[in-house]
Design a protein around this motif. Structure first.
Motif, short mmCIF file in Angstrom:
data_model
loop_
_atom_site.label_atom_id
_atom_site.label_comp_id
_atom_site.label_asym_id
_atom_site.label_seq_id
_atom_site.Cartn_x
_atom_site.Cartn_y
_atom_site.Cartn_z
N ARG A 83 0.81 -1.30 0.02
CA ARG A 83 0.10 0.07 -0.23
C ARG A 83 0.81 1.24 -0.02
O ARG A 83 0.52 2.30 -0.56
CB ARG A 83 -0.77 0.15 1.22
CG ARG A 83 -2.19 -0.74 1.08
CD ARG A 83 -3.15 -0.17 2.01
NE ARG A 83 -2.82 -0.74 3.35
CZ ARG A 83 -2.74 -1.90 3.89
NH1 ARG A 83 -3.54 -2.71 3.32
NH2 ARG A 83 -2.50 -1.98 5.20
N ALA A 84 2.30 1.06 0.42
CA ALA A 84 2.79 2.41 0.86
C ALA A 84 3.26 2.70 -0.75
O ALA A 84 3.70 4.09 -0.93
CB ALA A 84 3.96 2.25 1.55
N LEU A 85 3.19 2.05 -1.66
CA LEU A 85 3.61 2.12 -2.95
C LEU A 85 2.46 2.96 -3.71
O LEU A 85 2.56 3.74 -4.95
CB LEU A 85 3.61 0.95 -3.70
CG LEU A 85 5.10 0.34 -3.60
CD1 LEU A 85 5.14 -0.99 -4.15
CD2 LEU A 85 6.23 1.20 -4.34
N VAL A 104 1.36 -10.18 -6.98
CA VAL A 104 0.73 -9.79 -7.88
C VAL A 104 -0.66 -9.54 -7.37
O VAL A 104 -1.14 -8.28 -7.48
CB VAL A 104 0.32 -10.30 -9.48
CG1 VAL A 104 -0.41 -9.70 -10.12
CG2 VAL A 104 1.89 -9.99 -10.26
N ARG A 105 -1.14 -10.51 -6.84
CA ARG A 105 -2.95 -10.38 -6.37
C ARG A 105 -2.54 -9.43 -5.01
O ARG A 105 -3.37 -8.43 -4.59
CB ARG A 105 -3.22 -11.70 -6.12
CG ARG A 105 -3.54 -12.53 -7.07
CD ARG A 105 -4.14 -12.13 -7.98
NE ARG A 105 -4.37 -12.84 -9.32
CZ ARG A 105 -4.81 -12.68 -10.48
NH1 ARG A 105 -5.44 -11.27 -10.57
NH2 ARG A 105 -4.99 -13.43 -11.61
N CYS A 106 -1.55 -9.60 -4.13
CA CYS A 106 -1.29 -8.69 -3.00
C CYS A 106 -1.08 -7.08 -3.38
O CYS A 106 -1.71 -6.47 -2.69
CB CYS A 106 -0.22 -9.22 -2.21
SG CYS A 106 0.12 -8.31 -0.64
N LEU A 107 -0.43 -6.88 -4.61
CA LEU A 107 -0.08 -5.72 -4.94
C LEU A 107 -1.45 -5.02 -5.36
O LEU A 107 -1.65 -3.89 -4.99
CB LEU A 107 0.98 -5.61 -5.92
CG LEU A 107 1.55 -4.47 -6.49
CD1 LEU A 107 1.89 -3.29 -5.59
CD2 LEU A 107 2.43 -4.45 -7.65
N GLY A 112 -5.85 -0.88 -4.74
CA GLY A 112 -7.21 -0.74 -5.10
C GLY A 112 -7.37 -1.11 -6.36
O GLY A 112 -8.69 -0.63 -6.99
N LEU A 113 -6.63 -2.05 -7.24
CA LEU A 113 -7.00 -2.16 -8.47
C LEU A 113 -7.35 -3.83 -8.80
O LEU A 113 -7.42 -4.19 -9.88
CB LEU A 113 -5.58 -1.87 -9.21
CG LEU A 113 -5.13 -0.55 -9.36
CD1 LEU A 113 -3.74 -0.51 -10.09
CD2 LEU A 113 -6.30 0.21 -10.16
#
Length: 287
Positions: A83-85, A104-107, A112-113
């Protein structure tokens, strides 16, 4: 600095490359884009890099190509870290993500995508092969031919079909995308056509090479020729060729059960799961 992440510079690259090479199965595209197109360059595949430092070097790296593809290598699953990204990526058009499926799923969830509209959203099995163990089972009597200007039209037709079937590219855009790809394939001598009796049956390619590792991709066979071992034969012959040229390891991810069976028959072993997510139009991280 943003929540433990910082924008990486040229003097960070030796450590970053060493870190990514340790995870080459899901980082080869980042490594090759960085080598071929540069850090913060103008090419669509040039990358911007953010990193999170650990005790002994990078703990995570996120690459974002200029065209907007997310390429994460964040081995520690940490939603807060991801989330910090969001602040660093706010306002940047993003076209998708490719990498280790969990990452990928976590990112995407953290950014929020995860519910963004997509044209491709798949988790595919990944495989690897020590090329000394390459098995080339009996198959159709076929021959490989290097892609060149004399057969570029056939290659472009196969690539256009691949765009539509595998990448979900709209039909109106597939031909132009294929021609751009083929120009790159010809420059890199990375694709082969498979022939039998003078008729082109399909194609196979090496999407990326890093050191002695190659990434197989772009495999396509005419629909009426499928189920006859042709794709397996094409990939096997191409891998035998690159092995003779010095490659020692091959990696790939398979789109579908039939492809996975073909790769297993060549000696490939499971190596995790790769997610490929292509958005249906550019998306932005919510504010």
């Amino acid at each position: 600095m943003s929540g433990g992440w910082r924008r990486l510079r040229a003097d960070d690259l030796p450590g970053v490359e060493a870190f990514l090479a340790e995870h080459i199965q899901s980082s080869i595209f980042t490594l090759v884009n960085l080598r071929d197109h540069g850090l913060d360059g103008t090419d669509a595949r040039a990358v911007a890099l953010w990193g999170c430092d650990g005790a002994d070097g990078p703990a995570g790296v996120l690459a974002v190509t200029r065209e907007g593809m997310l390429l994460p290598q964040i081995p520690v699953r940490n939603a807060a870290l991801a989330r910090a990204l969001g602040g660093a990526l706010a306002g940047r058009p993003l076209v998708g993500a490719i990498g280790d499926a969990d990452q990928v799923r976590c990112l995407l969830l953290a950014l929020g995508l995860d519910r963004a509209p997509t044209r491709i959203d798949a988790d595919d099995p990944a495989f690897r092969l020590d090329l000394d163990a390459l098995a080339l089972p009996p198959g159709p009597e076929v021959a490989l031919e290097p892609a060149g200007t004399g057969n570029s039209e056939v290659l472009a037709r196969f690539r256009s079909a691949y765009h539509r079937e595998v990448l979900g590219t709209p039909a109106a855009d597939a031909d132009a995308a294929a021609r751009a790809d083929v120009a790159r394939f010809l420059t890199g001598d990375s694709y082969r056509l498979l022939h039998r009796g003078g008729r082109a049956l399909g194609m196979t390619g090496i999407n990326a090479t890093w050191g002695d590792t190659v990434q197989v991709g772009g495999v396509y066979v005419r629909p009426e020729e499928r189920g006859r071992g042709i794709a397996r034969r094409a990939v096997g012959l191409h891998l035998a060729e690159v092995r003779a040229a010095g490659a020692r390891r091959a990696i790939l991810f398979a789109s579908g059960d039939a492809a996975a069976r073909a790769y297993r028959a060549l000696g490939f072993e499971p190596a995790g799961t790769i997610a490929m997510v292509l958005f249906d139009g550019p998306q932005r991280v919510p504010e």
